[in-house]
Enzyme design. Structure first.
Site, PDB file in Angstrom:
ATOM      1  N   GLY A 234      24.614 -33.137  -5.042  1.00 23.63           N
ATOM      2  CA  GLY A 234      23.175 -32.980  -5.132  1.00 23.63           C
ATOM      3  C   GLY A 234      22.466 -34.118  -5.836  1.00 23.63           C
TER       4      GLY A 234
ATOM      5  CG  HIS B 215      23.613 -38.493  -1.774  1.00 24.47           C
ATOM      6  ND1 HIS B 215      22.861 -38.626  -2.915  1.00 24.47           N
ATOM      7  CD2 HIS B 215      24.876 -38.218  -2.186  1.00 24.47           C
ATOM      8  CE1 HIS B 215      23.630 -38.420  -3.970  1.00 24.47           C
ATOM      9  NE2 HIS B 215      24.860 -38.184  -3.562  1.00 24.47           N
TER      10      HIS B 215
ATOM     11  CB  SER C  62      24.256 -43.999  -9.376  1.00 25.00           C
ATOM     12  OG  SER C  62      24.831 -42.984 -10.184  1.00 25.00           O
TER      13      SER C  62
ATOM     14  NE  ARG D 227      27.356 -39.447 -14.249  1.00 24.85           N
ATOM     15  CZ  ARG D 227      28.079 -38.848 -13.329  1.00 24.85           C
ATOM     16  NH1 ARG D 227      28.116 -39.363 -12.107  1.00 24.85           N
ATOM     17  NH2 ARG D 227      28.754 -37.747 -13.598  1.00 24.85           N
TER      18      ARG D 227
END
Length: 285
Positions: free
Chosen positions: A31, A37, A185, A187
């Site tokens: 997610g 993605h 990313s 993050r």
């Protein structure tokens, strides 16, 4: 787009597509979706008839001191991006749906994990192959899509698929990057403004390493030192967790510089640990 939350509904929806001779493309994620993605989804959309994406933050791949509870989650955002990207089924199970009871058996990865993230995160890849085994059985895909950024995970998953005869074609897609070279990313949202400005140096250092190897340099210590010096030109990071070269996909010391090599980096910032890599002499599947 259908949003499905339980195993039985997913199995029935997949079976319906299989009966219609549709090929299934699968994009497993945790997610907090981003362009990386969605690039995987785009490839799945082009190469298969029906696209399934899962969003599941898998607790078994987080260590005791890692960020499971803090891992970013935004289902509404994920559903919007997935639908816009052409996903047909978004599978969003609970932890209880995937792990209804305590496991009676355990998968343990014995190769390709003694270095890099495998060394730093004991049990991490055991959790990865466990959840993917479950998800592969549920989705029963023809193709499964992964990003090169997680190159060690890709090597481990390749071993899983080969060892246990999963009838799945793994498609490995090039890392998607920001305009300044930073690997996309989930993050990255944790970076401060200064850290975000300096973080592209990771990719720049890896590119330097690639250039040295492709020019014939085989002194591993020299290659690593040049990359280390480059990263340290931008001082906002706390430390370099690792910066290393290995054969790929074996993750053993390099003995043949004409075969597959990975240069891998992990750099720790105040609230984020970023990974990136360069593959040399490796053809993507």
């Amino acid at each position: 787009m259908l949003i499905i939350r339980n195993k039985q509904d997913l199995k029935e929806a997949i079976l319906e597509q299989k009966k219609a001779n549709k090929t299934i493309g699968y994009v497993p994620t945790m997610g907090f979706l981003h362009e990386g993605h969605m690039t995987l989804v785009s490839h799945a959309r082009k190469e298969t008839d029906f696209v399934v994406m899962s969003v599941f933050v898998n607790p078994t791949q987080f260590g005791p001191n890692e960020d499971f509870d803090a891992y970013p989650r935004d289902e509404a955002h994920d559903a919007k991006l997935a639908e816009e990207g052409g996903v047909d089924i978004l599978f969003v199970p609970t932890v209880e749906e995937i792990y209804p009871t305590e496991l009676a058996t355990k998968l343990h990865v014995i190769k390709r994990v003694s270095v890099l993230d495998g060394a730093d995160r004991e049990g991490h890849f055991d959790g990865v192959v466990t959840v993917l085994t479950k998800l592969f059985h549920l989705v029963n895909p023809d193709n499964a899509y992964f990003g090169q950024k997680d190159a060690q995970q890709v090597a481990v998953v390749s071993g899983l698929v080969e060892d246990y005869f999963f009838p799945i074609n793994l498609r490995i897609i090039a890392t998607v990057r920001e305009a300044d070279g930073l690997a996309k990313s989930s993050r990255n949202v944790y970076l401060t403004e200064k850290e975000r400005k300096e973080a592209p140096v990771i990719h720049e250092a890896l590119q330097l390493g690639r250039e040295l190897i492709e020019s014939g340099e085989t002194n591993e210590a020299k290659i690593v030192q040049v990359m280390t010096d480059k990263i340290n030109e931008q001082p906002s990071h706390e430390n370099i967790a690792y910066l290393a070269l290995y054969s790929y996909p074996e993750f053993t010391p390099v003995t043949d510089w004409t075969k597959g090599i990975i240069i891998a980096a992990a750099v720790k910032y105040s609230k984020a640990r970023l990974i990136d890599n360069e593959l040399i002499n490796v053809k993507r599947r």
